[in-house]
Structures are given as C-alpha cells and as structure tokens.
Design an enzyme around this catalytic site. Structure first.
Site, PDB file in Angstrom:
ATOM      1  CG  ASP A  17      -9.361  -0.180   5.339  1.00  0.00           C
ATOM      2  OD1 ASP A  17      -9.066  -0.586   4.204  1.00  0.00           O
ATOM      3  OD2 ASP A  17      -8.667  -0.364   6.349  1.00  0.00           O
ATOM      4  CE  LYS A  22      -3.828  -2.445   2.202  1.00  0.00           C
ATOM      5  NZ  LYS A  22      -4.622  -2.752   3.391  1.00  0.00           N
ATOM      6  CD  GLN A  74      -3.553  -4.568   6.501  1.00  0.00           C
ATOM      7  OE1 GLN A  74      -3.779  -3.479   5.964  1.00  0.00           O
ATOM      8  NE2 GLN A  74      -3.855  -5.699   5.915  1.00  0.00           N
TER       9      GLN A  74
HETATM   10  N1  GUN Z   1      -6.875  -7.000   6.317  1.00  0.00           N
HETATM   11  C1  GUN Z   1      -7.211  -7.693   5.213  1.00  0.00           C
HETATM   12  N2  GUN Z   1      -7.718  -6.864   4.263  1.00  0.00           N
HETATM   13  C2  GUN Z   1      -7.711  -5.625   4.805  1.00  0.00           C
HETATM   14  C3  GUN Z   1      -8.098  -4.355   4.311  1.00  0.00           C
HETATM   15  O1  GUN Z   1      -8.579  -4.188   3.176  1.00  0.00           O
HETATM   16  N3  GUN Z   1      -7.919  -3.305   5.184  1.00  0.00           N
HETATM   17  C4  GUN Z   1      -7.427  -3.470   6.438  1.00  0.00           C
HETATM   18  N4  GUN Z   1      -7.319  -2.390   7.214  1.00  0.00           N
HETATM   19  N5  GUN Z   1      -7.058  -4.644   6.912  1.00  0.00           N
HETATM   20  C5  GUN Z   1      -7.193  -5.717   6.098  1.00  0.00           C
END
Ligand code: GUN
Length: 293
Positions: free
Chosen positions: A119, A52, A96
């Site tokens: 998100d 990311k 995350q």
């Molecule tokens: N863990 C797995 N996929 C995601 C996501 O799209 N965002 C976040 N914050 N955690 C995740």
C-alpha cells in the site's frame, strides 16, 4: 473533452502483468502472492477488497483474503500482521482502512514490514518516496500519475491544485506531482479545510484533483477552461433505482464541469480501477525483490 478511462488503462496494465506472470510460470518461478486483511462489514471496504482479490485472479497472482469481525482486538490484529510479515509465501499484504475505532490505524501501519507494505503507507516508504528513493508508492496517487502518463498529459511546469491533504491521497500526490521527473515537475498547491480563496485557487489550476469525499463539491465556476480534472471521490449516496440501493458520487459535479475541461475522470471508472492496478504493480515488484534477495 476527453474521458480519462481508468477501466481501460487499468485493463492494459493488468494485461501487461498477466503476460509477465505467464512468463514467470513458464520459467517455473514463484508468482506474486498478495494477502488482504479485512476487518468488519463496511460495504465500501468489502467491495474494494473483493475487487483487489478478483484482479489478482485475473492476472494470475495468488491471493489470500483474511477476514475478522469488528470485535477483533488490536492485539489480535497486530499478531496477524506479525504472522504475515514472517510468512515467506506472501510477497505483500494490505490491511484495508478504515479500521474500527478501538484499533489504532497508525500502530497497525507501523507494524507492517516496509518490504511487504504494498500500500506504500509505512513511514519508511513515505520517507523514501519523499527523497525520491525506490519505494512502494501509495496506490491511489501512483494510479493518478500512471493515468496521466499513459494519456501523454503534460505535468511539467503546470499548476496542479489538490483539494484534500489526506495521508493516503492528497499529501503523497503533492509529493509525486512535484518530484523532479519529466512525468511530474508540476507546481503544486495543496488545499484543505483552512484554505482561503479556494475557488480562486482552483480556477488557476491546469490540473485539478478533488480528494475530499464531498459529493459534487467542485462546480463549473471552480474550473479553468481546458483544465484536466481528476476526481478521487467515491461517496455512496442512497438511490432506490439501483439494485444495490446506492450510487457512487464523485467530488466533482461531472455534467457541468465536463463541458469546460480538456480531460476528466468519471466516477465510477476513473481513479478507482487505477488504484487496483497500482497495487498489482507494487505486488509484482515485491515478488521480484523477494525472489532476487
Ligand atoms: N482504504 C481506502 N483506500 C485504501 C487503500 O488504498 N488501501 C487500504 N489498505 N485501505 C484503503
């Protein structure tokens, strides 16, 4: 059979955003700034968050990575969330998941300012999405919608079967797929661990989405001829032939299923890169909103 190449589609979206960011810079405007909070040492989470941050660099966004050890208390994490909510230089941020067991993920998600929740996990954004109001859309489901749209795959009137009702993927995707929109309007069946006749239901799917995290769960006998198959799985399986010591496995037995379907996403290189592209799109929107507020 055609591969739905998430890397290529995501690269196009990133190039579009890169051009827009260059334009912002030229006009002397603030570029989008994403912050990511990462707790602990989970290999998968580290890989995703690094990807990311790298994607932010590519498109020209500012990014801030904030790392904490597993031992961080819930209170300390909530205090960081509060700080990010109030930091005017940051347009959007993510925490995350998963978080260590002693931290309540719901409490953390609720603490994020919905206006910075890129998100799209906050109940306010989920509620707005359900009502068709402007909102941040959850990255993975929105990435799937974008992948279908950009490949001109018809969803209207089609039967979309989703296996897995997680709050991050299956449930929000069922809402997006059934919305009244020409790139949605599907008839959705959301399957889960208590579903009866799963194989039969899957065989009726025009669009089959596997999001359960069980390697190679979807076999050839669960897929209709000509179906579109979307694989959200990213399980790590030990593989000593790989430098990393593992390989990524999807929820679909790719080799046997690929022969039957019209389109299929590979793992890796399918849905994963689209999730990142969606996050970048949301962050661009967050910046635009803050700048016009
Ligand atoms: N863990 C797995 N996929 C995601 C996501 O799209 N965002 C976040 N914050 N955690 C995740």
């Amino acid at each position: 059979m055609q591969i739905l190449d998430g890397r290529k589609t995501s690269a196009s979206i990133k190039d579009e955003l890169k051009a827009k960011v260059a334009e912002l810079k030229k006009e002397g405007k603030k570029v989008p700034h994403l912050a990511a909070v990462l707790v602990g040492e989970d290999g998968g989470s580290i890989t995703y968050v690094n990807a990311k941050v790298k994607a932010c660099d590519y498109v020209g966004y500012d990014s801030t990575l904030i790392r904490f050890p597993d031992s961080i208390s819930e209170e300390e994490l909530l205090s960081k969330v509060d700080e990010l909510n109030n930091d005017k230089s940051i347009d959007g941020f993510i925490v995350q998941l998963p978080l260590p067991k002693h931290i309540d993920e719901r409490k953390v998600t609720l603490a994020i300012d919905p206006a910075k929740d890129v998100d799209g996990f906050h109940p306010e954004n989920i509620g707005r999405m359900s009502l068709g109001l402007p909102s941040f859309l959850p990255a993975t489901p929105n990435g799937i919608m974008e992948l279908l749209k950009r490949h001109n795959i018809q969803t209207e009137g089609k039967h979309c079967v989703i296996i897995g009702r997680s709050s991050i993927v299956g449930t929000p995707l069922s809402i997006l797929m059934s919305r009244n929109d020409k790139h949605a309007n599907a008839t959705v069946t959301l399957c889960h661990s208590r579903t009866k006749n799963l194989e039969e239901i899957c065989r009726d799917a025009d669009i089959l989405v596997a999001a359960i995290g069980k390697p190679y769960f979807v076999k050839e006998n669960m897929v209709k001829d000509g179906a579109v198959v979307i694989d959200v799985g990213t399980s790590r399986l030990e593989d000593s032939s790989k430098k990393s010591g593992y390989k990524l496995a999807g929820d679909v037995a790719f080799d046997e299923v690929a022969e039957k379907c019209s389109f299929i996403t590979p793992v890796p290189g399918g849905v994963g890169p689209m999730t990142i592209a969606s996050l970048l799109l949301n962050t661009y929107e967050a910046n635009k909103r803050f700048q016009s507020a």
